[in-house]
Design an enzyme around this catalytic site. Structure first.
Site, PDB file in Angstrom:
ATOM      1  N   HIS A  18       0.854  -1.181   0.000  1.00  0.00           N
ATOM      2  CA  HIS A  18       0.000   0.000   0.000  1.00  0.00           C
ATOM      3  C   HIS A  18       0.896   1.240   0.000  1.00  0.00           C
ATOM      4  O   HIS A  18       1.177   1.828   1.031  1.00  0.00           O
ATOM      5  CB  HIS A  18      -0.916  -0.001   1.222  1.00  0.00           C
ATOM      6  N   ASN A  63      -2.682  -1.558  -3.521  1.00  0.00           N
ATOM      7  CA  ASN A  63      -3.815  -0.719  -3.147  1.00  0.00           C
ATOM      8  C   ASN A  63      -3.575   0.706  -3.635  1.00  0.00           C
ATOM      9  O   ASN A  63      -2.584   1.338  -3.280  1.00  0.00           O
ATOM     10  CB  ASN A  63      -4.008  -0.703  -1.627  1.00  0.00           C
ATOM     11  N   GLU A  64      -4.476   1.179  -4.473  1.00  0.00           N
ATOM     12  CA  GLU A  64      -4.460   2.543  -4.997  1.00  0.00           C
ATOM     13  C   GLU A  64      -3.140   2.954  -5.670  1.00  0.00           C
ATOM     14  O   GLU A  64      -2.603   4.034  -5.400  1.00  0.00           O
ATOM     15  CB  GLU A  64      -4.803   3.548  -3.894  1.00  0.00           C
ATOM     16  N   TYR A 206     -14.387   7.671  -2.995  1.00  0.00           N
ATOM     17  CA  TYR A 206     -14.585   8.673  -1.960  1.00  0.00           C
ATOM     18  C   TYR A 206     -15.511   9.803  -2.392  1.00  0.00           C
ATOM     19  O   TYR A 206     -16.333  10.278  -1.612  1.00  0.00           O
ATOM     20  CB  TYR A 206     -13.230   9.279  -1.550  1.00  0.00           C
ATOM     21  N   GLU A 260     -17.369  12.845  22.970  1.00  0.00           N
ATOM     22  CA  GLU A 260     -18.814  12.671  22.803  1.00  0.00           C
ATOM     23  C   GLU A 260     -19.256  13.002  21.387  1.00  0.00           C
ATOM     24  O   GLU A 260     -20.043  12.271  20.779  1.00  0.00           O
ATOM     25  CB  GLU A 260     -19.558  13.556  23.800  1.00  0.00           C
ATOM     26  N   GLU A 302      -3.080   6.973  10.006  1.00  0.00           N
ATOM     27  CA  GLU A 302      -3.374   7.185   8.592  1.00  0.00           C
ATOM     28  C   GLU A 302      -2.103   7.528   7.826  1.00  0.00           C
ATOM     29  O   GLU A 302      -1.180   8.150   8.361  1.00  0.00           O
ATOM     30  CB  GLU A 302      -4.416   8.299   8.453  1.00  0.00           C
ATOM     31  N   PHE A 311     -11.576   8.158  11.493  1.00  0.00           N
ATOM     32  CA  PHE A 311     -12.755   7.722  10.755  1.00  0.00           C
ATOM     33  C   PHE A 311     -13.058   6.255  10.993  1.00  0.00           C
ATOM     34  O   PHE A 311     -13.590   5.569  10.134  1.00  0.00           O
ATOM     35  CB  PHE A 311     -12.631   8.005   9.254  1.00  0.00           C
TER      36      PHE A 311
END
Length: 357
Positions: A18, A63-64, A206, A260, A302, A311
């Site tokens: 990747h 990947n990509e 995306y 929260e 990330e 995310f």
């Protein structure tokens, strides 16, 4: 790790690479800029198939890679950060040539790995091998023929750049017409190996863009407008109206967000519900979709943003490593537990007869 995954009833999908590449080989011969990378990748893939193929039934070579060559060798924003003006301001690189050289070597490395798997392992291990590509969707900004052709060119210079050689043994005609000798050529032997060089295609999607033709009309400099990108100006808006909801993950890029607010990710639930509804519709209309992965299970490290964005379906406290399900995790768990999929083919997670919700 793989043993525990299998014991929990989770089917592993393994990605061989990747975007990263061993620094030693980057220093030695420039990684994907050299054809030597093809043999080293094939050797690495062979070791993985031999060592783990009895447990892994789904292999992804890259990947990509279409993102990798664009941002690593044209814009220079991803490692190894090679580019030239006006695409970027890097110490080394040639944005008008290197993306196509690296893409060529990656495509041939992919097919080398596929050839090894099919000739040495697939019959006995019973697995599948494919590639995962990044895929924007492009809509013409007007009904003009020029803009419609520009939208098609945008796809050719994106996902089709890699898929056409792997499936048909040649680069897209639009790329050949515009780039000419800049685009590397495949030998006759390579073309024969390339055709039908995968068992499945993975798509990371995306967002989408409007596209305006820049081949026959003047465009302001910007994304997609250059010869190297197919003369296709890209915009997320049309007459001031966004092509879609601009940001669904409202707190993702806010470092001071409260736990929260991060846990109560209602916008993400809207996104997943809409996306899966569209996916189910596509399946019913005949799209051969075999699976869907939500990215990601956990907040994680990330690629080039570290821990600054989140995310995951589960919130991770990076101090204690405590994992807390977000609202989206609960919603997704209920969705997949309450809706039965009938007549599934063995090993496939998604099937054509999907119960409506």
């Amino acid at each position: 790790m793989m043993f525990f995954t299998l014991s929990a009833g989770i089917e592993p999908f393994v990605t061989l690479t990747h975007m990263d590449f061993p620094q030693e080989l980057e220093d030695r011969y420039g990684s994907w800029l050299s054809p030597e990378s093809q043999g080293d990748f094939a050797y690495y893939a062979d070791i993985c198939f031999k060592s783990f193929g009895d447990r892994v039934k789904y292999w992804v070579t890259f990947n990509e890679p279409n993102f990798q060559v664009k941002f690593g060798y044209q814009a220079g924003t991803f490692p190894p950060s090679r580019c030239s003006k006006p695409f970027g301001n890097c110490t080394y690189g040639d944005s008008e040539k290197e993306p196509f050289i690296t893409a060529h070597n990656i495509i041939l490395a992919h097919i080398a790995a596929v050839h090894i798997y099919r000739t040495k392992y697939q019959a006995t291990q019973g697995g599948s091998i494919g590639i995962v590509l990044h895929c924007f969707w492009y809509e013409p900004i007007s009904n003009s023929v020029a803009d419609k052709l520009a939208a098609e060119r945008a796809q050719s210079f994106s996902i089709n750049w890699f898929l056409d050689p792997i499936i048909f043994g040649r680069y897209p005609q639009e790329m050949q017409d515009i780039l000419g000798s800049i685009l590397p050529e495949f030998s006759t032997t390579e073309k024969q190996k390339l055709k039908q060089g995968l068992d499945f295609i993975g798509i990371n999607h995306y967002t989408s863009y409007y596209v305006q033709d820049c081949m026959f009309s003047a465009c302001e400099p910007g994304p997609g407008t250059s010869k190297m990108e197919g003369y296709c100006a890209q915009s997320s808006q049309k007459n001031g109206t966004p092509i879609g909801e601009p940001v669904r993950y409202g707190d993702m890029n806010k470092p001071n967000s409260t736990t929260e607010s991060l846990l109560h990710d209602v916008e993400r639930i809207k996104y997943l519900a809409g996306y899966l509804d569209a996916l189910s519709t596509a399946i019913r209309k005949g799209a051969d979709v075999r699976g869907y992965f939500v990215w990601s299970l956990l907040d994680n490290f990330e690629w080039n943003s570290g821990y600054t964005i989140r995310f995951g379906l589960h919130h991770v406290d990076y101090e204690t490593l405590r994992r807390t399900p977000k609202s989206s995790a609960t919603w997704y768990r209920n969705l997949i537990s309450q809706h039965i999929v009938k007549d599934c083919k063995k090993h496939y997670m998604f099937c054509n007869n999907v119960v409506e919700y």
